[in-house]
Scaffold this active site. Structure first.
Site, PDB file in Angstrom:
ATOM      1  N   GLU A   1       5.556   4.020 -17.121  1.00 55.50           N
ATOM      2  CA  GLU A   1       6.623   3.312 -17.835  1.00 55.50           C
ATOM      3  C   GLU A   1       6.019   2.146 -18.621  1.00 55.50           C
ATOM      4  OE1 GLU A   1       9.691   4.391 -17.806  1.00 55.50           O
ATOM      5  OE2 GLU A   1       9.577   5.807 -16.127  1.00 55.50           O
TER       6      GLU A   1
ATOM      7  N   GLY B   1     -14.140   1.191  -0.881  1.00 54.30           N
ATOM      8  CA  GLY B   1     -13.480  -0.037  -1.311  1.00 54.30           C
ATOM      9  C   GLY B   1     -14.338  -0.804  -2.294  1.00 54.30           C
TER      10      GLY B   1
ATOM     11  N   GLU C   1     -13.293  13.130  -1.112  1.00 56.84           N
ATOM     12  CA  GLU C   1     -11.882  13.296  -1.485  1.00 56.84           C
ATOM     13  C   GLU C   1     -11.688  13.583  -2.967  1.00 56.84           C
ATOM     14  OE1 GLU C   1     -13.472  10.599  -0.653  1.00 56.84           O
ATOM     15  OE2 GLU C   1     -12.695   8.776  -1.564  1.00 56.84           O
TER      16      GLU C   1
ATOM     17  N   ASP D   1      14.077  13.572  -5.610  1.00 59.74           N
ATOM     18  CA  ASP D   1      13.897  12.967  -4.288  1.00 59.74           C
ATOM     19  C   ASP D   1      15.232  12.776  -3.565  1.00 59.74           C
ATOM     20  OD1 ASP D   1      11.445  12.808  -5.481  1.00 59.74           O
ATOM     21  OD2 ASP D   1      11.556  10.654  -5.869  1.00 59.74           O
TER      22      ASP D   1
ATOM     23  N   HIS E   1     -18.084  10.479  -1.939  1.00 59.95           N
ATOM     24  CA  HIS E   1     -16.617  10.576  -1.825  1.00 59.95           C
ATOM     25  C   HIS E   1     -16.172  12.035  -1.736  1.00 59.95           C
ATOM     26  CE1 HIS E   1     -15.519   6.350  -2.516  1.00 59.95           C
ATOM     27  NE2 HIS E   1     -16.659   6.325  -3.188  1.00 59.95           N
TER      28      HIS E   1
ATOM     29  N   CYS F   1     -18.367   5.812   2.084  1.00 60.77           N
ATOM     30  CA  CYS F   1     -18.863   4.784   1.171  1.00 60.77           C
ATOM     31  C   CYS F   1     -18.726   3.382   1.777  1.00 60.77           C
ATOM     32  CB  CYS F   1     -18.186   4.927  -0.189  1.00 60.77           C
ATOM     33  SG  CYS F   1     -19.161   4.164  -1.493  1.00 60.77           S
ATOM     34  N   TYR F   2     -17.763   2.569   1.320  1.00 66.90           N
ATOM     35  CA  TYR F   2     -17.609   1.254   1.961  1.00 66.90           C
ATOM     36  C   TYR F   2     -17.433   1.443   3.464  1.00 66.90           C
ATOM     37  CZ  TYR F   2     -15.912  -3.479   2.967  1.00 66.90           C
ATOM     38  OH  TYR F   2     -15.758  -4.750   3.466  1.00 66.90           O
TER      39      TYR F   2
ATOM     40  N   LYS G   1       5.115  13.674  -3.801  1.00 69.31           N
ATOM     41  CA  LYS G   1       6.067  14.391  -4.656  1.00 69.31           C
ATOM     42  C   LYS G   1       5.951  15.913  -4.530  1.00 69.31           C
ATOM     43  CE  LYS G   1       9.071  13.702  -8.088  1.00 69.31           C
ATOM     44  NZ  LYS G   1      10.055  12.610  -8.103  1.00 69.31           N
TER      45      LYS G   1
HETATM   46  N1  LIG Z   1      21.786   5.903 -10.452  1.00 67.83           N
HETATM   47  C1  LIG Z   1      21.536   5.930  -9.132  1.00 67.83           C
HETATM   48  N2  LIG Z   1      22.554   6.005  -8.243  1.00 67.83           N
HETATM   49  C2  LIG Z   1      22.313   6.021  -6.924  1.00 67.83           C
HETATM   50  N3  LIG Z   1      21.083   5.941  -6.385  1.00 67.83           N
HETATM   51  C3  LIG Z   1      20.028   5.854  -7.207  1.00 67.83           C
HETATM   52  C4  LIG Z   1      20.191   5.864  -8.622  1.00 67.83           C
HETATM   53  N4  LIG Z   1      18.961   5.801  -9.181  1.00 67.83           N
HETATM   54  C5  LIG Z   1      18.082   5.753  -8.162  1.00 67.83           C
HETATM   55  N5  LIG Z   1      18.703   5.785  -6.970  1.00 67.83           N
HETATM   56  C6  LIG Z   1      18.084   5.695  -5.622  1.00 67.83           C
HETATM   57  O1  LIG Z   1      16.752   5.196  -5.753  1.00 67.83           O
HETATM   58  C7  LIG Z   1      15.817   6.135  -5.221  1.00 67.83           C
HETATM   59  C8  LIG Z   1      14.509   6.108  -5.982  1.00 67.83           C
HETATM   60  O2  LIG Z   1      14.678   6.572  -7.308  1.00 67.83           O
HETATM   61  P1  LIG Z   1      13.677   7.635  -7.877  1.00 67.83           P
HETATM   62  O3  LIG Z   1      13.943   7.781  -9.321  1.00 67.83           O
HETATM   63  O4  LIG Z   1      12.314   7.292  -7.410  1.00 67.83           O
HETATM   64  O5  LIG Z   1      14.062   8.968  -7.083  1.00 67.83           O
HETATM   65  P2  LIG Z   1      15.026  10.147  -7.516  1.00 67.83           P
HETATM   66  O6  LIG Z   1      15.872   9.692  -8.628  1.00 67.83           O
HETATM   67  O7  LIG Z   1      15.741  10.619  -6.311  1.00 67.83           O
HETATM   68  O8  LIG Z   1      14.025  11.266  -7.931  1.00 67.83           O
HETATM   69  P3  LIG Z   1      13.104  11.299  -9.233  1.00 67.83           P
HETATM   70  O9  LIG Z   1      11.869  10.513  -8.863  1.00 67.83           O
HETATM   71  O10 LIG Z   1      12.825  12.722  -9.405  1.00 67.83           O
HETATM   72  O11 LIG Z   1      13.849  10.675 -10.350  1.00 67.83           O
HETATM   73  C9  LIG Z   1      16.536   7.452  -5.326  1.00 67.83           C
HETATM   74  O12 LIG Z   1      15.982   8.407  -4.453  1.00 67.83           O
HETATM   75  C10 LIG Z   1      17.936   7.058  -4.963  1.00 67.83           C
HETATM   76  O13 LIG Z   1      18.047   6.903  -3.564  1.00 67.83           O
HETATM   77  O1  LIG Z   2      12.849   5.047  -8.969  1.00 72.58           O
HETATM   78  C1  LIG Z   2      11.999   4.372  -9.540  1.00 72.58           C
HETATM   79  N1  LIG Z   2      12.171   3.052  -9.538  1.00 72.58           N
HETATM   80  C2  LIG Z   2      11.366   2.216 -10.200  1.00 72.58           C
HETATM   81  O2  LIG Z   2      11.587   1.007 -10.165  1.00 72.58           O
HETATM   82  C3  LIG Z   2      10.269   2.830 -10.898  1.00 72.58           C
HETATM   83  N2  LIG Z   2       9.278   2.323 -11.651  1.00 72.58           N
HETATM   84  C4  LIG Z   2       8.510   3.389 -12.080  1.00 72.58           C
HETATM   85  N3  LIG Z   2       9.015   4.517 -11.588  1.00 72.58           N
HETATM   86  C5  LIG Z   2       8.477   5.867 -11.749  1.00 72.58           C
HETATM   87  O3  LIG Z   2       7.274   5.907 -10.987  1.00 72.58           O
HETATM   88  C6  LIG Z   2       6.270   6.693 -11.655  1.00 72.58           C
HETATM   89  C7  LIG Z   2       5.037   5.850 -11.917  1.00 72.58           C
HETATM   90  O4  LIG Z   2       5.392   4.881 -12.864  1.00 72.58           O
HETATM   91  P1  LIG Z   2       4.522   3.620 -13.282  1.00 72.58           P
HETATM   92  O5  LIG Z   2       3.155   4.160 -13.596  1.00 72.58           O
HETATM   93  O6  LIG Z   2       5.212   3.046 -14.450  1.00 72.58           O
HETATM   94  O7  LIG Z   2       4.493   2.724 -12.070  1.00 72.58           O
HETATM   95  C8  LIG Z   2       6.935   7.207 -12.926  1.00 72.58           C
HETATM   96  O8  LIG Z   2       7.441   8.487 -12.649  1.00 72.58           O
HETATM   97  C9  LIG Z   2       8.060   6.207 -13.168  1.00 72.58           C
HETATM   98  O9  LIG Z   2       9.142   6.757 -13.905  1.00 72.58           O
HETATM   99  C10 LIG Z   2      10.101   4.200 -10.853  1.00 72.58           C
HETATM  100  N4  LIG Z   2      10.961   4.966 -10.176  1.00 72.58           N
HETATM  101  N1  LIG Z   3     -16.929   3.273  -3.543  1.00 69.88           N
HETATM  102  C1  LIG Z   3     -17.186   2.371  -2.621  1.00 69.88           C
HETATM  103  O1  LIG Z   3     -16.657   2.395  -1.525  1.00 69.88           O
HETATM  104  C2  LIG Z   3     -18.122   1.277  -3.014  1.00 69.88           C
HETATM  105  C3  LIG Z   3     -18.529   0.434  -1.857  1.00 69.88           C
HETATM  106  C4  LIG Z   3     -19.232  -0.851  -2.283  1.00 69.88           C
HETATM  107  N2  LIG Z   3     -18.288  -1.709  -2.970  1.00 69.88           N
HETATM  108  C5  LIG Z   3     -20.424  -0.512  -3.187  1.00 69.88           C
HETATM  109  O2  LIG Z   3     -20.414  -0.812  -4.353  1.00 69.88           O
HETATM  110  O3  LIG Z   3     -21.367   0.061  -2.720  1.00 69.88           O
END
Ligand SMILES: Nc1ncnc2c1ncn2[C@@H]1O[C@H](COP(=O)(O)OP(=O)(O)OP(=O)(O)O)[C@@H](O)[C@H]1O
Ligand SMILES: O=c1[nH]c(=O)c2[nH+]cn([C@@H]3O[C@H](COP(=O)(O)O)[C@@H](O)[C@H]3O)c2[nH]1
Ligand SMILES: NC(=O)CC[C@H](N)C(=O)O
Ligand SMILES: [Mg+2]
Length: 525
Positions: A523, A62, A178, A235, A176, A89-90, A381
């Site tokens: 985005e 952290g 991970e 999804d 770390h 770490c933290y 994902k």
């Molecule tokens: N046009 C739409 N109509 C109905 N539900 C939607 C629509 N767009 C998004 N959603 C809902 O919002 C959720 C989140 O959208 P998101 O884009 O993250 O997922 P996704 O569309 O299922 O998959 P992907 O991330 O691959 O686009 C979807 O899983 C769905 O339940």
């Molecule tokens: O369903 C969604 N509803 C949202 O409001 C939304 N905002 C960002 N994204 C998607 O998330 C991923 C990471 O995007 P960002 O770096 O812009 O947060 C990318 O894949 C983006 O396309 C969304 N998907």
């Molecule tokens: N990566 C970390 O968890 C850092 C821990 C703490 N903030 C440090 O600087 O030592």
């Protein structure tokens, strides 16, 4: 909570308590890669409020200093669980702080690789990791051993690179494991989870399908019906397929045409889902309603909230329209929400840290009547894609680039109007068509075009033009939480730019976005 078990109650679970490190979610991912279920919760989680018992606990890194007044601390009840604990770490500094307060500022920050020297070869934590490279990222250090602890590993810079409690299974490491820069980090996490915590390695998508279908049936009961928000994205398609397997024709999938979908999207999705997957899908054209609600709005967060709210209103109307066979009202709404959406919204740092509201998490209505069912809420994902393949969904659909629910509304910067959306949509279609033609669609995680609210001067056919700018974005990522821009061939960009300016009215110039995430996001809004 109902009597329906959570995933963490069904699978052996390692609890990751997040102190805010940018790497915390990677701990969870690594554990899942060797089939151990792990869940991340904020470090402030009250242990008495957990409805399940973890097999072991990991305290993440952290950005804070444990000795600072506002530093976050773990619920002391975690030590009463009597399960193994690993501080990273933290997390290690926290263990030291709670056992003698010997933590302070180091003379200099240590950031980068170090070589691990295992001092206690019999310690199970370091089996097979001696002399490996480990990744350091800290400014604070232990000034001495915490009470009751011994040193089990050192590095050139760090006499307390690894520590262990004398009698209890409590460990701390300064580095770390991970991050992939720690070459044997995954082995170390496996040693902890499998050999020390004895967690079963049964987290597989095959097992998940079975338990999830049962969980949905228990939740919904024998007669209730469910509507689903289905976009044609990976999804919601995977979630719908699970739902159809669980409750058959009691599930009604709804695709909302919100006026900001991609070119021909509603038509294509309808065909693929009904014909290809046997999912009962209704398309609702609500484009006028969405565009009406977005009129005059330019603030990105406002757009997201308006879209999230409008979605829910449409679903509530649809739920009332459908007459279930059991005569009851529809109570459930299926969404394809994923774990990263949830992780972002559970940050202990509070709402002030929200970067953007995902329409399906933070954009929901407060007083909504429908209860959410989100079968993928615990999955990343890549796990969802694997699940999709196991459920027989086509490779093409499973590997589609994600498309956000707020759609082109967050890719038209500034006010969203029908004509602005049309420009972004047509430019996007050309761009994606060229990507497919070049055979690189599957090398890119996500690509799209944005329309910028600026005008620029050009010359076409000896005529002066003064039109808008399209920005192209393409990224490579595994989890969408960090991302890098895609290195296209110059000739490819040249071709796309030329086609867009020639074929899309209203565009005078094309640029390519070369920012990674962070500091940018995927985005533009
Ligand atoms: N046009 C739409 N109509 C109905 N539900 C939607 C629509 N767009 C998004 N959603 C809902 O919002 C959720 C989140 O959208 P998101 O884009 O993250 O997922 P996704 O569309 O299922 O998959 P992907 O991330 O691959 O686009 C979807 O899983 C769905 O339940
Ligand atoms: O369903 C969604 N509803 C949202 O409001 C939304 N905002 C960002 N994204 C998607 O998330 C991923 C990471 O995007 P960002 O770096 O812009 O947060 C990318 O894949 C983006 O396309 C969304 N998907
Ligand atoms: N990566 C970390 O968890 C850092 C821990 C703490 N903030 C440090 O600087 O030592
Ligand atoms: Mg989508």
């Amino acid at each position: 909570m109902s009597a329906v078990e959570q995933v963490s109650g069904i699978f052996d679970t390692i609890l990751v308590l997040d102190f805010g490190s940018q790497y915390s979610h990677l701990i969870t991912r690594r554990l899942r890669e060797f089939n151990i279920y792990a869940e991340m919760l904020p470090c402030t989680q009250k242990i008495s409020e957990l409805s399940w018992k973890p097999k072991g606990v990991i305290l993440s890194g952290g950005p804070y200093s444990v000795y600072a007044d506002d530093a976050p601390h773990v619920d002391p009840a975690v030590f009463d669980l009597n399960v193994p604990i690993l501080g990273i770490c933290y997390g290690m500094q926290e263990l030291a702080w709670l056992n003698g307060k010997k933590v302070g500022r180091g003379e200099k920050r240590e950031y980068g690789p170090a070589t691990l020297n295992v001092e206690d070869q019999s310690n199970p934590l370091f089996k097979g990791v001696d002399h490996s490279t480990v990744w350091m990222s800290h400014g604070d250090k232990l000034n001495g051993l915490p009470d009751g602890f011994v040193t089990i590993a050192t590095s050139d810079n760090s006499p307390y690179c690894g520590i262990a409690h004398e009698s209890k299974p409590i460990y701390g490491i300064q580095f770390h494991p991970e991050v992939t820069h720690s070459t044997h980090g995954k082995q170390l996490l496996k040693n902890f989870a499998v050999d020390i915590c004895h967690a079963a390695q049964n987290w597989t998508m095959e097992n998940f399908i079975e338990t999830e279908i049962q969980r949905i049936r228990d939740l919904v009961g024998p007669t209730a019906e469910v509507i689903g928000a289905v976009s044609g994205g990976v999804d919601s398609t995977v979630a719908s397929k699970l739902m159809t397997e669980a409750i058959g024709d009691r599930f009604h999938a709804i695709l909302v045409d919100n006026g900001v979908l991609r070119l021909n999207e509603a038509k294509n999705v309808k065909k693929i889902l009904t014909e290809g997957l046997g999912i009962d899908l209704t398309v609702i054209d609500a484009s006028k309603e969405f565009l009406g609600n977005l009129k005059g709005v330019t603030d990105p967060e406002k757009k997201r909230k308006i879209i999230g709210n409008t979605f829910i209103r449409v679903f509530e109307r649809e739920a009332e329209r459908i007459q279930p066979k059991d005569g009851q009202e529809i109570q459930f709404l299926l969404q394809g929400t994923l774990y990263p959406d949830v992780i972002e919204s559970i940050s202990f740092k509070g709402p002030s840290q929200t970067i953007k509201t995902h329409h399906n998490v933070g954009g929901l209505l407060d007083n909504m009547k429908l209860k959410l069912i989100e079968p993928l809420r615990e999955l990343f994902k890549d796990e969802v894609r694997h699940l999709g393949e196991l459920l027989g969904i086509s490779h093409e659909l499973v590997w589609r680039h994600p498309f956000p629910g707020p759609g082109l509304a967050i890719r038209v910067l500034g006010e969203v109007t029908e004509s602005q959306v049309a420009i972004a949509r047509n430019a996007d279609a050309i761009y994606i068509e060229e990507i497919r033609k070049a055979g690189i669609y599957n090398n890119i995680s996500q690509a799209f075009a944005c329309l910028l609210p600026v005008k620029s001067v050009g010359a076409m056919g000896d005529q002066r033009t003064y039109e808008q700018v399209i920005a192209l974005r393409a990224i490579e990522t595994t989890d969408f939480m960090t991302a890098d821009w895609y290195p296209f061939e110059h000739s490819f960009l040249k071709k796309v730019a030329s086609r867009i300016v020639n074929e899309v009215d209203g565009v005078a110039r094309v640029t390519y976005d070369i920012t990674s995430k962070p500091p940018a996001t995927v985005e533009w809004e």
